[in-house]
Enzyme design. Structure first.
Site, PDB file in Angstrom:
ATOM      1  N   TYR A 107      42.545 -38.237  -4.216  1.00  0.00           N
ATOM      2  CA  TYR A 107      42.346 -38.233  -2.770  1.00  0.00           C
ATOM      3  C   TYR A 107      43.611 -38.772  -2.094  1.00  0.00           C
ATOM      4  O   TYR A 107      43.961 -39.946  -2.234  1.00  0.00           O
ATOM      5  CB  TYR A 107      41.153 -39.104  -2.374  1.00  0.00           C
ATOM      6  N   HIS A 166      35.889 -36.310 -12.990  1.00  0.00           N
ATOM      7  CA  HIS A 166      35.798 -35.660 -11.683  1.00  0.00           C
ATOM      8  C   HIS A 166      35.318 -34.214 -11.810  1.00  0.00           C
ATOM      9  O   HIS A 166      34.456 -33.756 -11.053  1.00  0.00           O
ATOM     10  CB  HIS A 166      37.160 -35.711 -10.996  1.00  0.00           C
ATOM     11  N   PRO A 170      25.989 -35.783   1.516  1.00  0.00           N
ATOM     12  CA  PRO A 170      24.565 -35.739   1.886  1.00  0.00           C
ATOM     13  C   PRO A 170      24.332 -35.184   3.288  1.00  0.00           C
ATOM     14  O   PRO A 170      23.200 -34.847   3.632  1.00  0.00           O
ATOM     15  CB  PRO A 170      24.139 -37.208   1.798  1.00  0.00           C
ATOM     16  N   LEU A 171      25.404 -35.072   4.062  1.00  0.00           N
ATOM     17  CA  LEU A 171      25.304 -34.497   5.410  1.00  0.00           C
ATOM     18  C   LEU A 171      25.795 -33.053   5.444  1.00  0.00           C
ATOM     19  O   LEU A 171      26.128 -32.523   6.510  1.00  0.00           O
ATOM     20  CB  LEU A 171      26.107 -35.348   6.404  1.00  0.00           C
ATOM     21  N   GLY A 172      25.828 -32.419   4.260  1.00  0.00           N
ATOM     22  CA  GLY A 172      26.276 -31.030   4.231  1.00  0.00           C
ATOM     23  C   GLY A 172      27.686 -30.869   4.756  1.00  0.00           C
ATOM     24  O   GLY A 172      27.970 -29.954   5.525  1.00  0.00           O
ATOM     25  N   ARG A 173      28.564 -31.786   4.333  1.00  0.00           N
ATOM     26  CA  ARG A 173      29.971 -31.786   4.791  1.00  0.00           C
ATOM     27  C   ARG A 173      30.046 -31.854   6.319  1.00  0.00           C
ATOM     28  O   ARG A 173      30.928 -31.261   6.946  1.00  0.00           O
ATOM     29  CB  ARG A 173      30.723 -30.567   4.254  1.00  0.00           C
ATOM     30  N   GLY A 174      29.090 -32.568   6.897  1.00  0.00           N
ATOM     31  CA  GLY A 174      29.062 -32.780   8.342  1.00  0.00           C
ATOM     32  C   GLY A 174      28.253 -31.755   9.106  1.00  0.00           C
ATOM     33  O   GLY A 174      27.923 -31.968  10.279  1.00  0.00           O
ATOM     34  N   PHE A 175      27.914 -30.628   8.465  1.00  0.00           N
ATOM     35  CA  PHE A 175      27.217 -29.561   9.184  1.00  0.00           C
ATOM     36  C   PHE A 175      25.830 -30.004   9.616  1.00  0.00           C
ATOM     37  O   PHE A 175      25.350 -29.642  10.698  1.00  0.00           O
ATOM     38  CB  PHE A 175      27.117 -28.306   8.297  1.00  0.00           C
TER      39      PHE A 175
END
Length: 336
Positions: free
Chosen positions: A56, A129, A209-214
């Site tokens: 990262y 990973h 867990p937020l669907g990549r923010g979607f």
């Protein structure tokens, strides 16, 4: 903040962690001052589980997290990863400048470099990973077990593998945690991996867990994302798939309004209602969203709410696949 033991490892973690990747890369410009403040606020709120990786920001993220934990190491559960190789000449933020290497020599090199960047003598949870195709998982986990014996890592984790591979790995050395994408719109783990995790007492760590923010509802059109945002390479964020997913999230937001919370909090609360053996690690670099995510642990969903969400987003309910099929880290194309 409640805590959980990761598998049978004895390693203690908060029931919600913080994914730190976006503080260094892939989600727009980095801001170290803002990110450091968010890390500090997370710790104040009882978050002890901090998730990073050697790739990262090409090491930047481990340095950032290492500086943050320096005066609080004993109170932090530190997770990092190895296995992905970035092209030194590749473009920052690119999802394509990579390969996979699980060799013992590369593993040891990565571990030593991560320990130095993190400023610690032991990594609590060290993940593969991505498992390398063609290399038996027994060989990879066997080499990791020697790092456990040497005291360089405390627990072994795997990321994005199937159930059969997980069984074989666990038979070689106890696996503390499996990290894979899991959310209302990515539920495939329920078919195979989650039941095996429960059978073998392996904690499931849910990234994105937020669907990549979607699933927050904050992304209403592709133009809301920076042009170099890696999410734009995902079929779920493209064309008709985007529009179909947006319509689903509108219904999640309707439920959130009835519950007096946000759509993102509904998504995290749904995960926390699945079982105590799931640890979501939503990522953010902003205090506002961190506090919102942590507060999701106070959102109660009744059977009717859960049934509504099941109808909206059953397994396979999202439109489009998670990754561009040309992406080398695509877990759907790799079986060790």
């Amino acid at each position: 903040m409640k805590t959980i033991t990761l598998g049978a490892s004895g390693i203690q973690s908060s029931i919600m962690g913080l994914g730190c990747m976006g503080m260094s890369e892939f989600y727009g410009e980095r801001d170290d001052v803002q990110s450091r403040a968010t890390l500090e606020r997370a710790f104040e709120l009882g978050v002890t589980h901090f998730d990073t990786s050697n790739v990262y920001g090409r090491g930047h993220n481990e340095q950032l997290v290492g500086d943050f934990i320096r005066d609080k190491r004993d109170g932090v559960m530190l997770a990092s990863k190895f296995g992905v190789v970035r092209d030194p000449g590749g473009t920052q933020g690119s999802t394509y400048d990579r390969d996979i290497d699980n060799s013992p020599a590369y593993m040891r090199q990565c571990c030593e470099e991560s320990l130095a960047r993190l400023g610690t003598d032991v990594i609590d949870l060290y993940y593969v990973h991505r498992a390398a195709p063609g290399i038996p998982i027994e060989d990879t986990v066997g080499a990791l077990s020697r790092l456990v014996e040497e005291g360089k890592i405390r627990g072994i984790g795997l990321s994005e593998i199937d159930g059969d591979t997980l069984r074989r790995a666990h038979a070689t050395h106890p696996i503390a945690a499996l990290q894979s994408e899991y959310s209302l719109w990515t539920r495939e783990a329920e078919r195979d991996v989650l039941p095996i995790c429960r059978e073998l007492n392996i904690t499931f760590v849910a990234y994105s867990p937020l669907g990549r923010g979607f699933l927050t509802g904050a992304i209403q059109k592709a133009d809301d994302l920076a042009k170099d945002d890696f999410r734009l390479t995902s079929p779920r964020f493209q064309g008709d798939n985007f529009d179909r997913n947006l319509a689903i999230v509108a219904h999640v937001n309707d439920l959130a309004q009835r519950k007096g919370c946000t759509a993102g909090q509904i998504a995290i609360a749904w995960l926390l209602h699945q079982d105590r053996d799931i640890v979501p690690i939503p990522g953010t670099k902003r205090i506002k969203y961190l506090e919102e995510n942590v507060a999701a642990s106070q959102v109660a969903l009744d059977p009717s709410d859960l049934a509504t969400l099941e109808a909206l987003l059953p397994i396979g309910g999202a439109a489009g696949s998670r990754y561009d099929p040309n992406f080398k880290g695509n877990p759907e194309a790799v079986k060790p």
